[in-house]
Motif scaffolding. Structure first.
Motif, PDB file in Angstrom:
ATOM      1  N   PRO A   1       1.763  11.155  -6.940  1.00  0.00           N
ATOM      2  CA  PRO A   1       2.400  11.796  -7.206  1.00  0.00           C
ATOM      3  C   PRO A   1       1.963  12.121  -8.877  1.00  0.00           C
ATOM      4  O   PRO A   1       1.462  13.021  -9.976  1.00  0.00           O
TER       5      PRO A   1
ATOM      6  N   GLN B   1       0.559  -1.330  -0.239  1.00  0.00           N
ATOM      7  CA  GLN B   1       0.012  -0.333  -0.035  1.00  0.00           C
ATOM      8  C   GLN B   1       0.926   1.578  -0.230  1.00  0.00           C
ATOM      9  O   GLN B   1       0.654   2.219  -0.717  1.00  0.00           O
ATOM     10  N   THR B   2       1.944   1.189   0.906  1.00  0.00           N
ATOM     11  CA  THR B   2       2.467   2.855   0.620  1.00  0.00           C
ATOM     12  C   THR B   2       3.843   2.505  -0.445  1.00  0.00           C
ATOM     13  O   THR B   2       3.869   3.424  -1.490  1.00  0.00           O
ATOM     14  N   VAL B   3       4.315   1.377  -1.258  1.00  0.00           N
ATOM     15  CA  VAL B   3       4.718   1.991  -2.609  1.00  0.00           C
ATOM     16  C   VAL B   3       3.681   2.520  -3.744  1.00  0.00           C
ATOM     17  O   VAL B   3       4.053   2.931  -4.290  1.00  0.00           O
ATOM     18  N   HIS B   4       2.152   1.470  -3.506  1.00  0.00           N
ATOM     19  CA  HIS B   4       1.002   2.176  -4.134  1.00  0.00           C
ATOM     20  C   HIS B   4       1.432   3.582  -3.965  1.00  0.00           C
ATOM     21  O   HIS B   4       0.818   4.575  -5.060  1.00  0.00           O
ATOM     22  N   ASN B   5       1.128   4.183  -2.856  1.00  0.00           N
ATOM     23  CA  ASN B   5       0.684   5.601  -2.783  1.00  0.00           C
ATOM     24  C   ASN B   5       2.536   6.367  -3.198  1.00  0.00           C
ATOM     25  O   ASN B   5       1.885   7.306  -3.521  1.00  0.00           O
ATOM     26  N   VAL B   6       3.093   5.999  -3.427  1.00  0.00           N
ATOM     27  CA  VAL B   6       4.302   6.521  -3.430  1.00  0.00           C
ATOM     28  C   VAL B   6       4.156   7.364  -4.823  1.00  0.00           C
ATOM     29  O   VAL B   6       4.487   8.194  -5.069  1.00  0.00           O
ATOM     30  N   VAL B   7       3.800   5.889  -5.631  1.00  0.00           N
ATOM     31  CA  VAL B   7       4.064   5.460  -7.267  1.00  0.00           C
ATOM     32  C   VAL B   7       2.455   6.534  -7.723  1.00  0.00           C
ATOM     33  O   VAL B   7       2.403   7.269  -8.824  1.00  0.00           O
ATOM     34  N   ASP B   8       1.555   6.143  -7.039  1.00  0.00           N
ATOM     35  CA  ASP B   8       0.472   6.700  -7.776  1.00  0.00           C
ATOM     36  C   ASP B   8      -0.201   8.254  -7.425  1.00  0.00           C
ATOM     37  O   ASP B   8      -0.981   9.052  -7.907  1.00  0.00           O
TER      38      ASP B   8
END
Length: 160
Positions: free
Chosen positions: A24, A15-22
């Motif tokens: 921005p 979820q954190t990786v998704h938020n970091v990419v999605d």
């Protein structure tokens, strides 16, 4: 209630990786790309009309090339329209079977007129026909009709 939290550490990491990419990229798309994109009411490219061959000077090669490209596009459009009308005629004949001469009369007349007009403009030019040969064909037809009457009606005699 708020967002549901992941149950384990691996799901939390994803979820954190998704938020970091999605986050921005979504912000950039919504605030930069979408605001600068113009809305189009069509889905295909529209070309501006260019001068026809009779409006070009005899030594203007660029004008001739543009008129030739316009002629090619117009021929494709005319051919596609004729194909659609032919398909409608064939569908009507298949659907109506024995009564097609009566029930499909309007469609058949429309197709025949469109095919005649297509042949008047584009017929007998061959594969390499261009705007200049089409223009000469039109000019020769007009001269013929002035001298002898409508094409297909027989030649005028001196008595006419």
């Amino acid at each position: 209630m708020g967002e549901s939290r992941p149950n384990n550490a691996f799901a939390d990491f994803l979820q954190t990786v998704h938020n970091v990419v999605d986050i921005p990229t979504t912000w950039f798309r919504d605030n930069v790309v979408a605001r600068n994109r113009s809305d189009y009411n069509w889905y295909h490219r529209q070309f501006r009309r260019v001068p026809t061959i009779d409006e070009c000077y005899t030594d203007d090669i660029v004008c001739f090339a543009e008129a030739n490209e316009q002629y090619k596009r117009d021929k494709l459009v005319d051919s596609d329209i004729l194909a659609i009308l032919r398909q409608r005629q064939e569908d009507c004949i298949i659907f109506e079977k024995n009564d097609h001469r009566i029930k499909c009369r309007d469609i058949m007349q429309e197709y025949d007129k469109a095919a005649e007009n297509w042949f008047i403009k584009h017929g007998d030019l061959g594969v390499y026909g261009d705007v200049r040969t089409a223009y000469m064909k039109q000019k020769h037809r007009l001269v013929w009709e002035r001298r002898h009457g409508k094409v297909g009606s027989g030649m005028k005699t001196d008595m006419d």
